[in-house]
Design an enzyme around this catalytic site. Structure first.
Site, PDB file in Angstrom:
ATOM      1  CB  ILE A  46      72.832  76.691  36.770  1.00  0.00           C
ATOM      2  CG1 ILE A  46      73.618  77.143  35.528  1.00  0.00           C
ATOM      3  CG2 ILE A  46      71.356  76.521  36.449  1.00  0.00           C
ATOM      4  CD1 ILE A  46      73.157  78.443  34.922  1.00  0.00           C
ATOM      5  NE  ARG A  62      65.295  61.343  38.257  1.00  0.00           N
ATOM      6  CZ  ARG A  62      65.883  62.532  38.348  1.00  0.00           C
ATOM      7  NH1 ARG A  62      66.996  62.675  39.040  1.00  0.00           N
ATOM      8  NH2 ARG A  62      65.348  63.581  37.759  1.00  0.00           N
ATOM      9  NE  ARG A 106      64.339  69.555  42.286  1.00  0.00           N
ATOM     10  CZ  ARG A 106      64.161  70.333  43.340  1.00  0.00           C
ATOM     11  NH1 ARG A 106      63.334  71.342  43.271  1.00  0.00           N
ATOM     12  NH2 ARG A 106      64.806  70.099  44.463  1.00  0.00           N
ATOM     13  CE  LYS A 129      66.358  63.773  32.388  1.00  0.00           C
ATOM     14  NZ  LYS A 129      66.044  64.171  33.758  1.00  0.00           N
ATOM     15  CG  ASN A 130      66.606  67.546  30.432  1.00  0.00           C
ATOM     16  OD1 ASN A 130      66.004  66.870  31.264  1.00  0.00           O
ATOM     17  ND2 ASN A 130      67.845  67.959  30.621  1.00  0.00           N
ATOM     18  CB  CYS A 176      68.284  65.854  41.596  1.00  0.00           C
ATOM     19  SG  CYS A 176      68.577  64.459  40.507  1.00  0.00           S
ATOM     20  CG  ASP A 223      71.671  68.970  33.407  1.00  0.00           C
ATOM     21  OD1 ASP A 223      71.695  69.235  34.619  1.00  0.00           O
ATOM     22  OD2 ASP A 223      70.608  68.857  32.759  1.00  0.00           O
ATOM     23  NE  ARG A 248      66.465  71.350  40.167  1.00  0.00           N
ATOM     24  CZ  ARG A 248      66.669  70.313  39.367  1.00  0.00           C
ATOM     25  NH1 ARG A 248      66.957  70.497  38.100  1.00  0.00           N
ATOM     26  NH2 ARG A 248      66.563  69.084  39.822  1.00  0.00           N
ATOM     27  N   PRO A 249      62.843  76.687  42.676  1.00  0.00           N
ATOM     28  CG  PRO A 249      62.880  78.935  43.236  1.00  0.00           C
ATOM     29  CD  PRO A 249      63.777  77.767  43.017  1.00  0.00           C
ATOM     30  CB  VAL A 250      57.251  75.999  40.945  1.00  0.00           C
ATOM     31  CG1 VAL A 250      57.851  74.618  40.758  1.00  0.00           C
ATOM     32  CG2 VAL A 250      56.514  76.106  42.273  1.00  0.00           C
ATOM     33  CG  ASP A 251      58.815  81.298  43.818  1.00  0.00           C
ATOM     34  OD1 ASP A 251      58.326  80.203  44.155  1.00  0.00           O
ATOM     35  OD2 ASP A 251      59.399  82.049  44.602  1.00  0.00           O
ATOM     36  CG  LEU A 252      61.028  82.204  37.860  1.00  0.00           C
ATOM     37  CD1 LEU A 252      62.265  81.995  37.006  1.00  0.00           C
ATOM     38  CD2 LEU A 252      60.801  83.691  38.110  1.00  0.00           C
TER      39      LEU A 252
END
Length: 429
Positions: free
Chosen positions: A336, A406, A99, A22-23, A123, A314, A128-132
């Site tokens: 993490i 999922r 996400r 999936k990932n 989830c 995970d 899990r910010p999108v800043d990066l």
């Protein structure tokens, strides 16, 4: 809302085919936005997250054709054509479900010069910010604002420019997003402290097949030479290492003997090393790998999650379920994500002895777990409850298994075929 009923105590024996990752599939699907030509992905898993991203791509205008046996674990092939994109906006109603939807940001911006993408959901396992993602695209010249819950991005005249981007911490999603954007950028982009996961290399292999020039994937320094145009490609998605690790622990927790068809030991080497100390034998076979206990019991071992090639976050919840039945104690430390011990109260309902201290959980093994009604809180937590139910005495009912759907393809069918007593119950059952 569906639920799973499990009657535990049955060792799992037989074979399980490992589905496509999936990932890996999610960024590979997003990569179709980089070209007018068709991208063909084989070994696509049939999962709710895949459907969510397919719906998002379809509203952008991507033409999607799914071939193969829809009820099989093998042969699923998807053809994605982004020749006629009608919208560069990814709306909240779709992005909030997952996400990984933010992965359309880089490809849309690189190819079309603009994108408007909702801040993501998914989830509830801490920030899990999108800043990066944003800072990396800004380093490539993008102008980005946050307006009304949306990331509004525009590329400079002439498109994105190559840059050296140093990640302050490892981020798989940001590495993927910026790799895709860099594939169409003008010049050379270098990603420093990049993620090293197998899914990163899988994306790199597909982008290379599309005409990109990429070096260093699988290391923490990736170099991408941008191209003006990318073309179509055919790509086989790698097997899912998290599903592999989950079924490894299913064999161990039930005292079973499973062969995992298509599994790759190199992708879960850290897991195999930890489990060898727990008296679990994992050996390669011509078709994948075999898993069984060595001496009839599990021994407690300590685990700390780390970016690849370390122990995967995970698989932390699954490992905790396994340690609940071990001889002795185990300390499990999560480095993490925050708030990723939400399965602890549910495992405790089944008789587990777990004490949480900040980012660590002390698990003292108990002679047996007992079946109980439990509630899934996120994807990996949900499957840890399934594992506990397989080992428990009596009946376990896992509620809210839409989380499970999922990330695990027909898990009840795969496990039932190996002797598990479990069934999916509809809301009316």
């Amino acid at each position: 809302m569906d639920k799973l009923r499990i009657r535990g105590g049955r060792p799992l024996r037989g074979q399980i085919a490992i589905s496509g990752a999936k990932n890996a599939a999610l960024p590979l699907m997003a990569a179709c936005l980089l070209t007018e030509e068709t991208i063909t992905l084989r070994n696509l898993p049939h999962l709710a997250d895949i459907t969510t991203l397919a719906n998002l791509l379809a509203q952008h205008g991507v033409d999607i054709h799914l071939n193969g046996k829809g009820t099989s674990y093998e042969g699923r092939v998807v053809e994605l054509s982004a020749k006629r994109i009608v919208s560069t906006m990814a709306p909240y109603d779709l992005v909030r479900k997952m996400r990984a939807s933010v992965l359309v940001l880089g490809p849309l911006l690189a190819r079309f010069g603009e994108a408007k993408v909702s801040l993501p959901g998914g989830c509830a396992i801490g920030p899990r910010p999108v800043d990066l993602h944003i800072k990396g695209l800004q380093a490539m010249g993008a102008r980005i604002d946050i307006e009304g819950g949306y990331i509004v991005a525009k590329a400079p005249d002439g498109g994105l420019k190559g840059a050296e981007i140093v990640f302050p911490q490892v981020s798989v999603g940001a590495t993927e997003n910026l790799m895709m954007a860099a594939a169409l950028a003008d010049g050379v982009t270098t990603l420093v402290n990049a993620a090293r996961e197998p899914e990163i290399s899988d994306l790199a292999h597909c982008l290379i097949a599309m005409g990109a020039e990429i070096e260093g994937h699988g290391t923490d320094r990736i170099r991408i030479v941008g191209r003006k145009v990318l073309h179509g490609a055919v790509h086989d998605i790698i097997p899912d290492r998290i599903e592999t690790g989950t079924f490894v622990m299913a064999a161990a927790i039930t005292g079973g003997d499973l062969e995992l068809i298509g599994a790759r030991l190199d992708d879960i080497r850290s897991v195999a090393t930890v489990l060898s100390g727990a008296e679990v034998a994992i050996t390669e076979t011509p078709r994948g790998m075999r898993v069984r206990r060595l001496n009839g019991h599990i021994v407690g071992v300590d685990v700390m999650t780390e970016p690849f090639p370390g122990f995967p976050t995970d698989l932390q919840a699954q490992m905790m379920a396994l340690m609940c039945t071990a001889q002795g104690a185990a300390m499990i430390t999560e480095t993490i994500f925050e708030n990723r011990f939400m399965h602890v109260p549910e495992l405790s309902r089944m008789g587990a002895n777990i004490t949480v201290h900040g980012a660590s959980a002390l698990v003292r093994g108990v002679p047996k777990l007992t079946g109980a009604p439990v509630m899934a809180t996120d994807l990996r937590a949900s499957v840890s409850l399934v594992l506990a139910g397989l080992a428990a005495e009596g009946e376990t009912v896992v509620n809210r298994i839409y989380h499970l759907d999922r990330g695990y393809e027909r898990i009840e069918e795969k496990l039932s075929a190996c002797g598990a007593d479990m069934e999916r119950l509809k809301e009316t059952d």
